[in-house]
Design a protein around this motif. Structure first.
Motif, short mmCIF file in Angstrom:
data_model
loop_
_atom_site.label_atom_id
_atom_site.label_comp_id
_atom_site.label_asym_id
_atom_site.label_seq_id
_atom_site.Cartn_x
_atom_site.Cartn_y
_atom_site.Cartn_z
N ILE A 1 0.85 -1.18 0.00
CA ILE A 1 0.00 0.00 0.00
C ILE A 1 0.89 1.24 0.00
CG2 ILE A 1 -1.97 -1.17 1.04
CD1 ILE A 1 -1.12 -0.03 3.76
N TYR A 2 0.27 2.42 0.07
CA TYR A 2 1.03 3.66 -0.06
C TYR A 2 0.78 4.58 1.12
CZ TYR A 2 1.79 2.45 -4.94
OH TYR A 2 2.16 1.82 -6.11
N HIS A 3 1.67 5.58 1.23
CA HIS A 3 1.35 6.74 2.05
C HIS A 3 1.84 8.00 1.32
CE1 HIS A 3 0.16 8.95 5.57
NE2 HIS A 3 1.25 9.68 5.39
N VAL A 4 0.92 8.95 1.13
CA VAL A 4 1.23 10.19 0.41
C VAL A 4 1.53 11.29 1.41
CG1 VAL A 4 0.38 11.90 -1.22
CG2 VAL A 4 -0.30 9.49 -1.48
N LEU A 5 2.78 11.77 1.41
CA LEU A 5 3.18 12.81 2.38
C LEU A 5 2.55 14.17 2.06
CD1 LEU A 5 7.00 12.31 3.01
CD2 LEU A 5 5.10 11.87 4.60
N GLY A 6 2.28 14.41 0.80
CA GLY A 6 1.73 15.71 0.42
C GLY A 6 2.79 16.79 0.31
N GLY A 7 4.07 16.39 0.18
CA GLY A 7 5.15 17.37 0.05
C GLY A 7 6.45 16.79 0.58
N THR A 8 7.49 17.59 0.54
CA THR A 8 8.75 17.24 1.19
C THR A 8 9.16 18.42 2.06
OG1 THR A 8 9.90 18.06 -0.77
CG2 THR A 8 9.64 15.67 -0.59
N LEU A 9 9.99 18.13 3.04
CA LEU A 9 10.53 19.22 3.85
C LEU A 9 11.36 20.12 2.94
CD1 LEU A 9 11.70 17.25 7.00
CD2 LEU A 9 9.55 18.48 6.63
N SER A 10 11.17 21.42 3.06
CA SER A 10 11.90 22.32 2.20
C SER A 10 12.14 23.64 2.91
CB SER A 10 11.10 22.56 0.91
OG SER A 10 11.67 23.65 0.20
N ALA A 11 13.43 23.94 3.14
CA ALA A 11 13.76 25.23 3.76
C ALA A 11 13.33 26.37 2.83
CB ALA A 11 15.27 25.30 4.03
N LEU A 12 13.56 26.15 1.53
CA LEU A 12 13.25 27.20 0.55
C LEU A 12 11.75 27.48 0.48
CD1 LEU A 12 15.31 28.67 -1.23
CD2 LEU A 12 14.54 27.26 -3.13
N ALA A 13 10.95 26.41 0.38
CA ALA A 13 9.50 26.58 0.28
C ALA A 13 8.85 26.75 1.65
CB ALA A 13 8.88 25.40 -0.45
N GLY A 14 9.66 26.62 2.72
CA GLY A 14 9.11 26.78 4.06
C GLY A 14 8.21 25.64 4.50
N THR A 15 8.44 24.43 3.94
CA THR A 15 7.63 23.27 4.34
C THR A 15 8.25 22.62 5.58
OG1 THR A 15 7.31 22.93 1.98
CG2 THR A 15 6.44 21.25 3.45
N ARG A 16 7.48 22.58 6.67
CA ARG A 16 7.97 22.01 7.93
C ARG A 16 7.29 20.67 8.20
NH1 ARG A 16 5.66 26.96 10.89
NH2 ARG A 16 4.04 26.16 9.50
N PRO A 17 7.83 19.89 9.13
CA PRO A 17 7.24 18.57 9.43
C PRO A 17 5.74 18.63 9.66
CG PRO A 17 9.31 18.81 10.60
CD PRO A 17 9.05 20.13 9.92
N GLU A 18 5.27 19.67 10.37
CA GLU A 18 3.82 19.72 10.67
C GLU A 18 2.97 20.00 9.42
OE1 GLU A 18 6.26 21.52 12.01
OE2 GLU A 18 5.60 23.54 12.62
N ASP A 19 3.63 20.37 8.30
CA ASP A 19 2.87 20.58 7.06
C ASP A 19 2.64 19.28 6.30
OD1 ASP A 19 2.84 23.38 7.48
OD2 ASP A 19 4.86 23.53 6.65
N LEU A 20 3.38 18.23 6.69
CA LEU A 20 3.26 16.96 5.97
C LEU A 20 2.16 16.10 6.58
CD1 LEU A 20 7.01 16.03 5.44
CD2 LEU A 20 5.48 17.34 3.94
N ASN A 21 1.59 15.22 5.75
CA ASN A 21 0.57 14.27 6.18
C ASN A 21 1.26 13.07 6.84
OD1 ASN A 21 -1.79 12.68 6.37
ND2 ASN A 21 -1.43 11.81 4.33
N LEU A 22 1.45 13.13 8.17
CA LEU A 22 2.26 12.11 8.85
C LEU A 22 1.47 11.27 9.84
CD1 LEU A 22 5.21 11.18 8.87
CD2 LEU A 22 5.49 12.54 10.95
#
Ligand SMILES: [Zn+2]
Ligand SMILES: [Zn+2]
Lengths: 197, 197
Positions: free
Chosen positions: A102-123
């Motif tokens: 089966i799968y798990h879709v994170l909905g993004g990657t951590l990115s300093a540039l884009a400002g994506t933090r752990p709490e922004d991911l589907n975890l």
């Protein structure tokens, strides 16, 4: 030229990936020349999909069922979860028929540039499944980019306490490349040659 | 993969000119990820355009007004009619701002191969305007293809008895080329250098 309805249609089509202004005009013209057989069916398909399709509450896949048809399939190996950045990656792996789990879709990657933090991911749903179900292996199928590698390292640290086996796709993902543009053979090789993280 | 709604949407998008299966999947995914801001507005624009847009009864242009906004514009030169194969050609000439007269859309060219005969073309309204109104010049802006040339010759014979001046766009249309992919400068030169047929 043709009124506001045509201008508006061309403007919205031109925003689609892969369609520039010129191909948006050609697409609009094709549709306008076949209102009953092409334009209205597309309008209906869009409305139906907008109504029916939702992210799966378990894995984040987009489906008109929730849980999605993959999470809900008893013939798939629910002990092996393949973690991807987006639904496009899931689609690519499914087309290649290389993953029976089966799968798990994170909905993004951590990115300093884009400002994506752990709490922004589907975890949370992933952690829930690892803790609650009999998950043996988590395969990290993230792109070979800086952000993909950062995310893989962070996820490995995050999941290590659970005792689950963590692997990652190894060969074949070109440096700097995204997963969802690879051919099926490359994806298959990358998945087969996965190794412990 | 995601249910019949997604498959159907991808299938319809893939039929648009300029979109293959891969870009149709990317477009569908982009839309599915923004149902409210992208997917439903596009559905509405398609429905509105299908409802509002019709061929102009005078010239064959597609517009939400009938007569169309060009035929209905008193500032345009109604004594000069530019004859084109399709609405895409009309759009190209309008974008280039090279024609201040009005248009007539034939809706095709004579083609032995495609089996297009004179009675399949939109001709009657053009003859009506030439006979009824004060038309001085008919500019044939057809592609430099075998079918375009055949159609131009046939139209010239057909219109000669009316005594109207018939010209054709001359320089700049590449052999075998269609009109609606030319740059503005080439279109302008072709129109300026028109000569009697
Ligand atoms: Zn799911
Ligand atoms: Zn008109």
């Amino acid at each position: 030229m043709g009124g506001p309805e045509i201008e508006r249609l061309i403007g919205l089509l031109a925003k689609l990936p892969g369609l520039g202004p010129r191909s948006a005009r050609r697409a609009a013209l094709r549709l306008l020349q076949h209102p009953e057989s092409r334009m209205l069916p597309l309008a209906t398909a869009l409305t139906e999909a907008a109504r029916a399709v939702k992210p799966c509450r378990l894995c984040g896949n987009l489906d008109s069922r929730d849980p999605c048809s993959i999470c809900d399939d008893p013939h798939r190996d629910h002990a092996t979860i393949c973690v991807v950045e987006g639904v496009g990656d899931l689609w690519a792996l499914e087309r290649a028929h290389v993953h029976r789990g089966i799968y798990h879709v994170l909905g993004g990657t951590l990115s300093a540039l884009a400002g994506t933090r752990p709490e922004d991911l589907n975890l949370a749903p992933l952690l829930g499944r690892i803790e609650g179900d009999e998950v043996r292996e988590v395969i990290l199928a993230l792109g070979a980019t800086v952000d993909g590698a950062t995310t893989a390292h962070w996820l490995t640290e995050r999941l290590r306490p659970t005792g689950v086996t963590i692997t990652r796709v190894a060969q074949g993902v070109p440096i700097g490349g995204a997963l969802d543009v690879l051919d099926d053979g490359t994806l298959a090789a990358a998945l087969r040659a996965r190794r412990p993280f």
